[in-house]
Design a protein around this motif. Sequence first.
Motif, PDB file in Angstrom:
ATOM      1  N   PHE A 347       0.866  -1.184   0.000  1.00 23.97           N
ATOM      2  CA  PHE A 347       0.000   0.000   0.000  1.00 23.97           C
ATOM      3  C   PHE A 347       0.906   1.238   0.000  1.00 23.97           C
ATOM      4  O   PHE A 347       1.941   1.236   0.665  1.00 23.97           O
ATOM      5  CB  PHE A 347      -0.851   0.073   1.284  1.00 23.97           C
ATOM      6  CG  PHE A 347      -1.896  -1.002   1.425  1.00 23.97           C
ATOM      7  CD1 PHE A 347      -1.557  -2.313   1.741  1.00 23.97           C
ATOM      8  CD2 PHE A 347      -3.241  -0.689   1.276  1.00 23.97           C
ATOM      9  CE1 PHE A 347      -2.531  -3.287   1.893  1.00 23.97           C
ATOM     10  CE2 PHE A 347      -4.225  -1.657   1.427  1.00 23.97           C
ATOM     11  CZ  PHE A 347      -3.874  -2.964   1.740  1.00 23.97           C
ATOM     12  N   LYS A 351      -2.112   5.418   2.201  1.00 21.64           N
ATOM     13  CA  LYS A 351      -3.171   4.423   2.463  1.00 21.64           C
ATOM     14  C   LYS A 351      -2.803   3.563   3.684  1.00 21.64           C
ATOM     15  O   LYS A 351      -3.263   2.435   3.838  1.00 21.64           O
ATOM     16  CB  LYS A 351      -3.350   3.496   1.249  1.00 21.64           C
ATOM     17  CG  LYS A 351      -3.816   4.204  -0.007  1.00 21.64           C
ATOM     18  CD  LYS A 351      -5.337   4.143  -0.095  1.00 21.64           C
ATOM     19  CE  LYS A 351      -5.840   4.626  -1.435  1.00 21.64           C
ATOM     20  NZ  LYS A 351      -6.339   5.975  -1.460  1.00 21.64           N
ATOM     21  N   ASN A 353      -3.641   3.663   6.781  1.00 24.27           N
ATOM     22  CA  ASN A 353      -4.732   3.237   7.678  1.00 24.27           C
ATOM     23  C   ASN A 353      -5.508   2.065   7.077  1.00 24.27           C
ATOM     24  O   ASN A 353      -5.919   1.149   7.797  1.00 24.27           O
ATOM     25  CB  ASN A 353      -5.655   4.416   7.987  1.00 24.27           C
ATOM     26  CG  ASN A 353      -4.934   5.467   8.803  1.00 24.27           C
ATOM     27  OD1 ASN A 353      -4.398   5.163   9.868  1.00 24.27           O
ATOM     28  ND2 ASN A 353      -4.861   6.688   8.298  1.00 24.27           N
ATOM     29  N   GLU A 354      -5.672   2.084   5.735  1.00 21.79           N
ATOM     30  CA  GLU A 354      -6.327   0.953   5.061  1.00 21.79           C
ATOM     31  C   GLU A 354      -5.472  -0.312   5.231  1.00 21.79           C
ATOM     32  O   GLU A 354      -5.997  -1.405   5.437  1.00 21.79           O
ATOM     33  CB  GLU A 354      -6.527   1.232   3.564  1.00 21.79           C
ATOM     34  CG  GLU A 354      -7.640   2.204   3.254  1.00 21.79           C
ATOM     35  CD  GLU A 354      -7.165   3.659   3.178  1.00 21.79           C
ATOM     36  OE1 GLU A 354      -6.249   4.054   3.940  1.00 21.79           O
ATOM     37  OE2 GLU A 354      -7.741   4.408   2.374  1.00 21.79           O
ATOM     38  N   GLN A 357      -5.962  -1.702   8.642  1.00 23.67           N
ATOM     39  CA  GLN A 357      -7.279  -2.352   8.752  1.00 23.67           C
ATOM     40  C   GLN A 357      -7.276  -3.705   8.050  1.00 23.67           C
ATOM     41  O   GLN A 357      -7.881  -4.674   8.515  1.00 23.67           O
ATOM     42  CB  GLN A 357      -8.362  -1.427   8.163  1.00 23.67           C
ATOM     43  CG  GLN A 357      -9.787  -1.823   8.521  1.00 23.67           C
ATOM     44  CD  GLN A 357     -10.017  -1.921  10.027  1.00 23.67           C
ATOM     45  OE1 GLN A 357      -9.643  -1.022  10.776  1.00 23.67           O
ATOM     46  NE2 GLN A 357     -10.603  -3.027  10.489  1.00 23.67           N
ATOM     47  N   PHE A 358      -6.608  -3.776   6.905  1.00 21.74           N
ATOM     48  CA  PHE A 358      -6.495  -5.010   6.123  1.00 21.74           C
ATOM     49  C   PHE A 358      -5.908  -6.131   7.000  1.00 21.74           C
ATOM     50  O   PHE A 358      -6.391  -7.260   7.001  1.00 21.74           O
ATOM     51  CB  PHE A 358      -5.574  -4.712   4.930  1.00 21.74           C
ATOM     52  CG  PHE A 358      -5.462  -5.798   3.901  1.00 21.74           C
ATOM     53  CD1 PHE A 358      -6.525  -6.105   3.065  1.00 21.74           C
ATOM     54  CD2 PHE A 358      -4.264  -6.491   3.741  1.00 21.74           C
ATOM     55  CE1 PHE A 358      -6.396  -7.096   2.100  1.00 21.74           C
ATOM     56  CE2 PHE A 358      -4.130  -7.476   2.785  1.00 21.74           C
ATOM     57  CZ  PHE A 358      -5.200  -7.781   1.956  1.00 21.74           C
TER      58      PHE A 358
END
Length: 373
Positions: A347, A351, A353-354, A357-358
């Motif tokens: 990432f 990105k 934070n994504e 979360q992933f």
Amino acid sequence: MPKFVSPPERLLRSAASHASKLSSSYLQTTNTGASSASTGAAYRAAFCAQTNKPLVIKKVYDTKQLGPSELRIRIRACAINFADILMCQGAYQEKPNLPFIPGTEIAGDIIEIGSNVTTFKKGDKVLALVNLHGFAEQCITDVDATWKIPNTVSYATAATLVVSYATAYMAFDRRAELKKGETVLVTAAAGGTGLAAVDLGANVFGANVIGAAGSAEKTALAKVKGAMHAINYREQDIKTEVLSITKRKGVDVVFDAVGGDTFEKCLRCTGFGGRLLTIGYASGSIPKIPANILLVKNISAVGLYWVREEDQGSYRFKDPKLYKHSIDSVVRLLGEGKIHPHVGASFPLNKINEAFQFIKDRKSTGKIAITMD
Ligand SMILES: NC(=O)c1ccc[n+]([C@@H]2O[C@H](COP(=O)([O-])OP(=O)(O)OC[C@H]3O[C@@H](n4cnc5c(N)ncnc54)[C@H](OP(=O)(O)O)[C@@H]3O)[C@@H](O)[C@H]2O)c1
């Protein structure tokens, strides 16, 4: 009269003083004016300003002159470790002062060298360990925490190698004394540390690996990496399957980074004289050990704490020579093509934070890299 300091600037200065305490010292500020920095370009970094809140991307202005044995690195990739996520939640054993820039294992190119450095030069492609400050476009490292990497290895692969592989290497080599032909059960076998344990266990230590993981896709990946057998522990009972695979003998070694109920199930299918490695608690639950089971089967429960310079119980602090040996070993094995780290996804920095979360959603396999595109 004291100069007024805006809240964001205060935040960055405070982060700078923390980074300074932890490893190399940095002076950071928002990129609004000129600086006396020699290298001095402003760069982006991801800050944890408040625990349990999304990270924020801010500009950092680095005015630090390099120490004699330091290197300035343009970071190309930084691996995410589960510990980074826990730390940003305030749930890790190490609790940095806020705000801080998380991230500990990076790969990139050297852009400046300290006056005493003879073993590296500008332009060298390297991986390095930093104590925080990895999720940034630049950092300063010490020569002792930096390793050259072959040009054929990608930045993402290099960044994701050390923590998982050196942990698994030390666990098998020094703590469990794993021998060729022994049987090893690895939990979270498609996770960062788990997959490294599968790869090393099967392809370097010559063990028969049973990989246990939470989906069919994950167990398939563990098999591709070298596991002889795989157990999907969301659908199958670990103890029943292991006893069937081992013809009721049980396994010689367990490598467990999950904890909770999974740990106890693993204990109950460990064989006579077995060694049960407690590596981490991805489940969020720290297991209690029924000592009677250790007693009746002559089992050893063995801890392994590899990382973190400032944690006084870690190998990094207590036995730096052995710690370095574990890293030298996995960097060498990578160069020789004997191990194959798996970067499940990359990432870009904005990105992050994504990406966190992933991983929290248990969607990741192997290690996840943040790239500074
Ligand atoms: N002792 C050391 O020196 C050392 C070094 C490195 C890492 N660690 C520790 O090892 C653990 C794993 O780290 P990692 O970097 O390998 O993490 P990771 O790549 O994210 O793997 C964690 C895996 O744990 C499994 N899991 C089981 N229950 C979970 C839950 N409730 N929430 C999230 N995941 C869960 C998931 O796999 P399934 O879906 O297959 O169950 C997940 O993919 C962490 O606790 C970390 O702090 C310790």
